[in-house]
Design a protein around this motif. Structure first.
Motif, PDB file in Angstrom:
ATOM      1  N   ILE A   1      -3.962  -3.560  -7.339  1.00 13.02           N
ATOM      2  CA  ILE A   1      -4.672  -4.207  -6.227  1.00 13.02           C
ATOM      3  C   ILE A   1      -4.895  -5.692  -6.528  1.00 13.02           C
TER       4      ILE A   1
ATOM      5  N   SER B   1       0.830  -1.217   0.000  1.00 16.27           N
ATOM      6  CA  SER B   1       0.000   0.000   0.000  1.00 16.27           C
ATOM      7  C   SER B   1       0.858   1.259   0.000  1.00 16.27           C
TER       8      SER B   1
ATOM      9  N   LEU C   1      -8.706   3.723  -0.328  1.00 20.00           N
ATOM     10  CA  LEU C   1      -8.021   4.137  -1.552  1.00 20.00           C
ATOM     11  C   LEU C   1      -9.012   4.822  -2.505  1.00 20.00           C
TER      12      LEU C   1
ATOM     13  N   SER D   1      -8.357  -1.070   3.198  1.00 22.10           N
ATOM     14  CA  SER D   1      -7.372  -0.296   2.450  1.00 22.10           C
ATOM     15  C   SER D   1      -7.911   0.078   1.063  1.00 22.10           C
TER      16      SER D   1
ATOM     17  N   ILE E   1      -4.377   4.564   4.235  1.00 19.10           N
ATOM     18  CA  ILE E   1      -4.520   3.403   3.331  1.00 19.10           C
ATOM     19  C   ILE E   1      -3.526   2.304   3.695  1.00 19.10           C
ATOM     20  N   GLU E   2      -2.321   2.695   4.153  1.00 16.72           N
ATOM     21  CA  GLU E   2      -1.332   1.680   4.556  1.00 16.72           C
ATOM     22  C   GLU E   2      -1.414   1.393   6.066  1.00 16.72           C
TER      23      GLU E   2
ATOM     24  N   GLN F   1      -1.738  -7.524  -6.157  1.00 22.14           N
ATOM     25  CA  GLN F   1      -1.463  -7.652  -4.717  1.00 22.14           C
ATOM     26  C   GLN F   1      -2.273  -8.820  -4.137  1.00 22.14           C
TER      27      GLN F   1
END
Lengths: 279, 293
Positions: free
Chosen positions: A137, A76, A163, A159, A225-226, A140
């Motif tokens: 995403i 992220s 985002l 997250s 977000i992270e 990920q």
């Protein structure tokens, strides 16, 4: 569907089409694939040597959920730059290009309100930015499922939701700056200067002199977000390291900040766009 | 019946006055040419009519609806081509037309695109992206966009600009073809006198932000009065003249309805001007030159 909605849907669809066929879109797509490919490579290569990167914790190994959260944080952390660059590409020139490229002569003379035109273009820019971010995403998610062999953790979904809120506010912010200028270059430079230089400088000064983190800056709010994975702050003057995610209060505060940026920026853009003249 | 009205329109850009209290009315179908040199204010006038700029003072109406107050309603039956048109570069000509068809709420999209593309001869490159079109092609696409929905009012700003002679002729022919039906108002801004003479029914000469002369292109109610010597200023009464412009020992004058040449001569004499000749006059070029020199 009433007349206003039909016109709005038509202009959103055409702006989206014009965006996704542009060179900027393919450039951002390539960046998204390249960065997510690199992240996938590093995840696969260093998944078992993560503790070496976290000297502060003096850990010999990480438990599975923690390991997943730390990787989620790292993915992220890198991801945040994608919507920023994407918004800069699609948003910074959104209004200034109508003047500089003279398309305003064509659209302003059509029987559609300027607010419809602006909001439909804004939605189209948000959509292309979401598409580009979603590629990363999805890479990920695929990497996590493959590496950790467990379903995605809740932090991942928080997250992604945050985002999307960030994309709305960042795009609105770039639209606002774009509405001020009639030249694309000025709009691009202003967004970069404000986001990367002024915000960062302001944060440094606030942390150094007043020992406080300015939560109201958009880039700080986006950090949520992270931080929904692990609460790590990488600021040199306000270093914070916790393997727990941030609490609800901080999430709500960041969402509020991002929402205020989105609403205020769009309101200002609408006011300026409504009065915009093409000489 | 479509109508256009500009009432006391003034437009300032900073310290520059682009239009200065301009007023005129077009209350029936026909082609009206706005003629003037570069920087005269022609384009600004058309930009005000299409909501691209807002007037500093005055009101512009289309079919009785204020353009700056209710632009969406005022522009609903208007087609416009203002300045050299540019379109979104990654959309094809067909997509651009389809977009305008939807915005103008035209029902049969395919048929409408076929109609306007046939009329403007752009059928051959409908599937090419706007960014790949030449200047001339864009100009024709711009005209096609203006004709979508068969509008009652068509506003064209230098539509033949940058075209080769055959392209210019094609556009003029299209305008004449539309004007021949006599059910629309066409406003054509140009700096080409022969173009205005060939296409327009009425010609408004604009200079330095003001209307210099407004004349009918087909009737001869205009006269040229040659004087024995350069005269002083004469203020003709409404019973004799609608408008006039003195240029040295020449006066260009539009006679009021029913006014006779003998009345003009008598009036001039009464005001100390000795008249040499009074001749019917429709030489726009001379009026234009005398106004804009």
């Amino acid at each position: 569907m009433n007349a206003g909605m039909t016109k709005f849907a038509a202009s959103t669809s055409y702006y989206f089409r014009n965006y996704y066929r542009s060179r900027s879109f393919y450039l951002m797509l390539a960046m998204s694939l390249l960065v997510s490919g690199l992240m996938m490579f590093f995840t696969l290569r260093y998944v078992n040597s993560l503790t070496g990167f976290l000297p502060n914790l003096n850990l010999t190994s990480l438990s599975m959920p923690t390991k997943e959260s730390v990787f989620g944080f790292l993915w992220s952390y890198v991801l945040l730059y994608l919507p920023v660059f994407s918004s800069v590409f699609f948003g910074s020139s959104a209004i200034s290009s109508e003047i500089e490229n003279r398309t305003a002569f064509h659209i302003f003379a059509l029987p559609i309100s300027r607010s419809s035109l602006l909001i439909s273009k804004y939605l189209a820019a948000v959509m292309v930015t979401v598409v580009i971010s979603m590629i990363y995403i999805l890479m990920q998610a695929a990497t996590f499922i493959y590496v950790f062999q467990i379903p995605l953790i809740s932090g991942f979904f928080y997250s992604v939701a945050l985002l999307i809120i960030f994309i709305f506010s960042m795009t609105a912010f770039t639209f606002m700056l774009s509405s001020i200028f009639n030249k694309n270059t000025y709009a691009y430079i202003s967004v970069f200067l404000i986001y990367f230089l002024i915000f960062t400088a302001y944060q440094f000064i606030a942390e150094l002199l007043y020992k406080t983190t300015p939560f109201y800056l958009l880039d700080n709010a986006a950090g949520i977000i992270e931080k929904v994975y692990v609460n790590i702050s990488l600021s040199p003057f306000n270093f914070n390291f916790s393997l727990n995610p941030v609490g609800f209060g901080e999430i709500a505060q960041s969402v509020l900040v991002m929402a205020i940026y989105a609403i205020v920026s769009m309101a200002v853009s609408l006011i300026i766009f409504e009065r915009k003249e093409v000489r | 019946m479509p109508s256009i009205c500009l009432n006391g329109i003034t437009k300032r850009f900073g310290s520059v006055t682009a239009l200065d209290a301009v007023s005129f009315t077009i209350d029936g179908p026909g082609c009206v040419g706005i003629l003037g040199p570069n920087g005269a204010g022609k384009t600004t006038m058309l930009k005000i009519l299409t909501n691209i700029v807002k007037p500093s003072k005055g009101i512009a109406t289309l079919d009785g609806i204020s353009v700056s107050e209710y632009p969406e309603r005022a522009l609903a039956r208007v087609g416009a081509l203002v300045e050299q048109p540019e379109f979104y570069p990654y959309l094809t000509a067909r997509e651009i037309l389809s977009f305008v068809v939807k915005i103008k709420m035209v029902k049969d999209e395919k048929e409408e695109i076929r109609r306007v593309s046939e009329l403007t001869s752009i059928g051959g490159y409908l599937d090419r992206k706007a960014g790949e079109l030449s200047r001339g092609m864009k100009q024709r696409l711009g005209l096609a966009v203006a004709l979508v929905g068969d509008p009652d009012i068509i506003i064209l700003d230098e539509p033949t600009f940058g075209l080769d002679p055959s392209g210019m002729k094609r556009i003029r022919d299209i305008i004449k073809e539309i004007n021949a039906r006599k059910n629309k108002i066409i406003i054509l801004s140009t700096h080409l006198i022969y173009e205005a003479q060939e296409v327009c029914d009425r010609i408004i000469i604009v200079n330095k932000g003001k209307i210099g002369y407004d004349l009918n292109n087909h009737t001869s109610d205009h006269v040229k009065i040659e004087l024995e010597s350069t005269g002083g200023a004469v203020d003709f009464p409404k019973q004799i003249a609608n408008q006039w412009k003195a240029d040295g020992n020449v006066i260009y004058l539009q006679k009021a309805e029913g006014a006779k040449n003998s009345e003009i001569i008598d009036y001039c004499r009464k005001n100390g001007l000795e008249v040499k000749w009074v001749t019917p006059y429709n030489d726009i070029e001379s009026i234009y030159v005398s106004l804009t020199k």
